[in-house]
Design a protein around this motif. Structure first.
Motif, PDB file in Angstrom:
ATOM      1  N   GLU A   3       0.825  -1.199   0.000  1.00 12.25           N
ATOM      2  CA  GLU A   3       0.000   0.000   0.000  1.00 12.25           C
ATOM      3  C   GLU A   3       0.866   1.258   0.000  1.00 12.25           C
ATOM      4  O   GLU A   3       0.546   2.235  -0.664  1.00 12.25           O
ATOM      5  CB  GLU A   3      -0.938   0.004   1.207  1.00 12.25           C
ATOM      6  N   PRO A   8      -2.204  -2.040  -4.484  1.00 12.88           N
ATOM      7  CA  PRO A   8      -3.266  -2.506  -3.596  1.00 12.88           C
ATOM      8  C   PRO A   8      -2.843  -3.774  -2.852  1.00 12.88           C
ATOM      9  O   PRO A   8      -2.244  -4.673  -3.427  1.00 12.88           O
ATOM     10  CB  PRO A   8      -4.437  -2.794  -4.542  1.00 12.88           C
ATOM     11  N   VAL A  62     -10.277 -10.556  -5.224  1.00 13.87           N
ATOM     12  CA  VAL A  62     -10.211  -9.825  -6.494  1.00 13.87           C
ATOM     13  C   VAL A  62     -11.067  -8.553  -6.410  1.00 13.87           C
ATOM     14  O   VAL A  62     -10.628  -7.474  -6.839  1.00 13.87           O
ATOM     15  CB  VAL A  62     -10.656 -10.717  -7.672  1.00 13.87           C
ATOM     16  N   ALA A  63     -12.248  -8.649  -5.852  1.00 12.05           N
ATOM     17  CA  ALA A  63     -13.129  -7.476  -5.737  1.00 12.05           C
ATOM     18  C   ALA A  63     -12.475  -6.376  -4.903  1.00 12.05           C
ATOM     19  O   ALA A  63     -12.514  -5.202  -5.282  1.00 12.05           O
ATOM     20  CB  ALA A  63     -14.463  -7.876  -5.133  1.00 12.05           C
ATOM     21  N   LEU A  65      -9.237  -5.948  -4.307  1.00  9.31           N
ATOM     22  CA  LEU A  65      -8.015  -5.453  -4.946  1.00  9.31           C
ATOM     23  C   LEU A  65      -8.304  -4.569  -6.155  1.00  9.31           C
ATOM     24  O   LEU A  65      -7.487  -3.722  -6.510  1.00  9.31           O
ATOM     25  CB  LEU A  65      -7.107  -6.601  -5.348  1.00  9.31           C
ATOM     26  N   THR A  66      -9.452  -4.739  -6.760  1.00  9.39           N
ATOM     27  CA  THR A  66      -9.759  -3.961  -7.959  1.00  9.39           C
ATOM     28  C   THR A  66     -10.749  -2.833  -7.697  1.00  9.39           C
ATOM     29  O   THR A  66     -11.036  -2.051  -8.601  1.00  9.39           O
ATOM     30  CB  THR A  66     -10.300  -4.867  -9.077  1.00  9.39           C
ATOM     31  N   ALA A  67     -11.249  -2.718  -6.470  1.00  9.75           N
ATOM     32  CA  ALA A  67     -12.178  -1.645  -6.128  1.00  9.75           C
ATOM     33  C   ALA A  67     -11.420  -0.323  -6.050  1.00  9.75           C
ATOM     34  O   ALA A  67     -10.265  -0.282  -5.651  1.00  9.75           O
ATOM     35  CB  ALA A  67     -12.849  -1.950  -4.774  1.00  9.75           C
ATOM     36  N   PRO A  68     -12.076   0.762  -6.445  1.00 12.16           N
ATOM     37  CA  PRO A  68     -11.406   2.072  -6.358  1.00 12.16           C
ATOM     38  C   PRO A  68     -11.153   2.478  -4.913  1.00 12.16           C
ATOM     39  O   PRO A  68     -11.768   2.051  -4.011  1.00 12.16           O
ATOM     40  CB  PRO A  68     -12.375   3.020  -7.035  1.00 12.16           C
TER      41      PRO A  68
END
Length: 68
Positions: A3, A8, A62-63, A65-68
Motif C-alpha cells: 500500500e 493494492p 479480487v473485488a 483489490l480492484t475496487a477504487p
C-alpha cells in the motif's frame, strides 16, 4: 508495504484475529485497511479443503483489490 508503494494490498485473517489485525493496521498508519476473513482454524484443513476455501475467497480478494 504494498500500500505504501501504491500497490493494492489485502490481508487474509481468520475471524478470531480480525480485531487484532485491525488494531495492527491502525498502528501502522493504515486505518481502514482491507481484510478478507475466513473461518478459523485454517491449519488443520486438508489440502482439498484449503483449495475449496481459496476458491470461495478468490472473488472477494479480487473485488477488494480492484475496487477504487
Amino acid at each position: 508495504m504494498f500500500e505504501e508503494r501504491g500497490i493494492p494490498g489485502i490481508a487474509l485473517v481468520t475471524e478470531p484475529f480480525r480485531q487484532t489485525a485491525t488494531a495492527m493496521a491502525t498502528t501502522w498508519g493504515l486505518p481502514g485497511f482491507r481484510f478478507v476473513e475466513t473461518p478459523h482454524p485454517v491449519a488443520i484443513l486438508r489440502e482439498e479443503e484449503t483449495g475449496e476455501r481459496a476458491d470461495h475467497l478468490l472473488p472477494l480478494v479480487v473485488a477488494l483489490l480492484t475496487a477504487p
